[in-house]
Design an enzyme around this catalytic site. Structure first.
Site, PDB file in Angstrom:
ATOM      1  CB  THR A   9      -0.938  -0.029   1.225  1.00 11.15           C
ATOM      2  OG1 THR A   9      -1.784  -1.171   1.102  1.00 11.15           O
ATOM      3  CG2 THR A   9      -1.805   1.208   1.310  1.00 11.15           C
ATOM      4  CE1 TYR A  50      -5.827  -0.328  -0.756  1.00 11.60           C
ATOM      5  CE2 TYR A  50      -3.648  -0.559  -1.720  1.00 11.60           C
ATOM      6  CZ  TYR A  50      -4.543  -0.810  -0.694  1.00 11.60           C
ATOM      7  OH  TYR A  50      -4.150  -1.558   0.383  1.00 11.60           O
ATOM      8  CB  THR A  89       0.781  -3.318   6.523  1.00 19.38           C
ATOM      9  OG1 THR A  89      -0.538  -3.378   5.968  1.00 19.38           O
ATOM     10  CG2 THR A  89       1.376  -1.945   6.318  1.00 19.38           C
ATOM     11  CG  ASP A  90      -2.294  -7.469   4.038  1.00 19.17           C
ATOM     12  OD1 ASP A  90      -2.647  -6.554   4.800  1.00 19.17           O
ATOM     13  OD2 ASP A  90      -2.926  -7.780   3.003  1.00 19.17           O
ATOM     14  CE  LYS A  97      -2.813  -4.563   8.230  1.00 19.83           C
ATOM     15  NZ  LYS A  97      -2.888  -4.690   6.764  1.00 19.83           N
ATOM     16  CD  GLU A 120      -7.602 -24.307  29.928  1.00 16.99           C
ATOM     17  OE1 GLU A 120      -8.619 -25.004  29.836  1.00 16.99           O
ATOM     18  OE2 GLU A 120      -7.536 -23.122  29.525  1.00 16.99           O
TER      19      GLU A 120
HETATM   20  N1  ASP Z   1      -2.569  -5.780   1.110  1.00 19.13           N
HETATM   21  C1  ASP Z   1      -1.585  -4.728   1.296  1.00 19.13           C
HETATM   22  C2  ASP Z   1      -0.235  -5.382   1.357  1.00 19.13           C
HETATM   23  O1  ASP Z   1       0.068  -6.024   2.323  1.00 19.13           O
HETATM   24  C3  ASP Z   1      -1.909  -3.939   2.516  1.00 19.13           C
HETATM   25  C4  ASP Z   1      -0.887  -2.904   2.946  1.00 19.13           C
HETATM   26  O2  ASP Z   1       0.199  -2.779   2.410  1.00 19.13           O
HETATM   27  O3  ASP Z   1      -1.198  -2.173   3.906  1.00 19.13           O
HETATM   28  O4  ASP Z   1       0.512  -5.259   0.435  1.00 19.13           O
END
Ligand code: ASP
Length: 328
Positions: A14, A27, A93-94, A166, A284
């Site tokens: 992103t 996007y 970020t994923d 995340k 447990e």
């Molecule tokens: N789906 C995107 C990625 O991980 C989300 C992001 O970058 O925030 O490339």
């Protein structure tokens, strides 16, 4: 003072997202070329020279073995190059926490390696990418940044790879640090470390694997039976991470099937499907009797990365696997 030279590796995500039309929802991750992002950064007058190298232009949901090999190779060359002070990896970020941990486990901690991402595409109103990027330049060029392993810079915080995850799908404050808090606060103009480096001068903890074994994550759910475990063995899983309930729990029939996997040499690590918290041994679940491993602070995605690296390096004995998870 000499300006640090920083290698910037692009993978997409992103932070390089385009096509939102400013206010839209949809996007394309990786729609903006790395050269263009770096040119924007250059115009900010940051105190560093940036050398771009594009590895990929994809969403990080598609990142895998080929990109990991390319990133590890590029980082290894940069760490050995006296002209390069540090490395920034622009990343979606994923799966940032997975790439960060893989590199953290397999690179020496001799120079800063910093992942950076964004929650809003580059062409969205209020985009966070340039701010995070400028922060990452501040970190990667800092002479106190080495010896802290691979880091992730998001939302004015510097997080250690082992702790970052995340925790939100869309807010710009999406990342959390557990069980330890952030390593530092950062802005384009300031950087405050909260403690000394925890891995000064450290060598890589594990060799980078020649290939990655198939390790599956099995999410526990109420009323499930053992057939998903059998199915994973059927597709050749060499290790299993349980995303269990609470402290890594699962129905008794599932635990019994997982114990059979462990007995047959397929290591099983119990993590939790809960957003945050430790999974400890023998709470447990009778780990000693069943031959299972507790993931401690690592969530399922990062536990899978560590287990893949361990299996690839021939470490499958439950006690040895547990020791690696205990080391964090
Ligand atoms: N789906 C995107 C990625 O991980 C989300 C992001 O970058 O925030 O490339």
């Amino acid at each position: 003072m000499t300006r640090p030279t920083i290698l910037v590796l692009g993978t997409g995500g992103t932070i390089a997202g385009a096509g939102s039309g400013g206010t839209g929802v949809a996007y394309r991750p990786g729609g903006v070329a790395l050269e263009s992002l770096v040119a924007h950064l250059g115009a900010l007058g940051l105190a560093a020279d940036l050398v771009p190298e594009e590895i990929a232009r994809i969403g990080s949901q598609d990142i895998g073995w080929a990109e990991w090999q390319a990133l590890h190779g590029a980082c290894t060359r940069a760490l050995a190059d006296p002209r390069i002070a540090g490395v920034i990896i622009a990343h979606g970020t994923d799966t940032a926490e997975e790439t960060a941990l893989l590199l953290d486990l397999t690179l020496p901690a001799t120079k800063p390696v910093v992942l950076v991402g964004a929650m809003r595409p580059a062409d969205a109103v209020g985009a966070d990418g340039m701010r995070n990027f400028a922060n990452a330049v501040k970190v990667a060029g800092d002479r106190h940044a080495a010896g802290r392993g691979v880091m992730l810079v998001m939302g004015d915080a510097v997080l250690a790879a082992r702790d970052a995850r995340k925790a939100a799908t869309s807010s710009i404050d999406a990342f959390r640090s557990f069980p330890r808090g952030p390593l530092a606060r950062v802005t384009p103009a300031s950087l405050d470390w909260f403690g000394p480096p925890h891995r000064p001068g450290a060598a890589a903890r594990y060799p980078f694997p020649a290939e990655l074994p198939r390790v599956a994550i099995l999410t526990a759910g109420a009323g499930m039976d053992a057939r998903p475990v059998e199915a994973l063995l059927g597709i050749g899983a060499r290790g299993i991470v349980l995303a269990g309930m609470g402290q890594g729990n699962a129905p008794a029939v599932v635990l019994e099937a997982l114990a059979r996997c462990a007995a047959s040499g397929v290591p099983v690590v119990r993590a939790t499907r809960v957003d945050e918290g430790l999974v400890d041994r023998n709470v447990e679940v009778a780990d000693d009797a069943l031959g299972l491993v507790a993931a401690r602070a690592l969530g399922p995605a990062k536990a899978r990365v560590l287990l893949m690296v361990l299996i690839a390096n021939g470490i499958t004995d439950p006690q040895a696997v547990q020791a690696a998870f205990d080391a964090g």
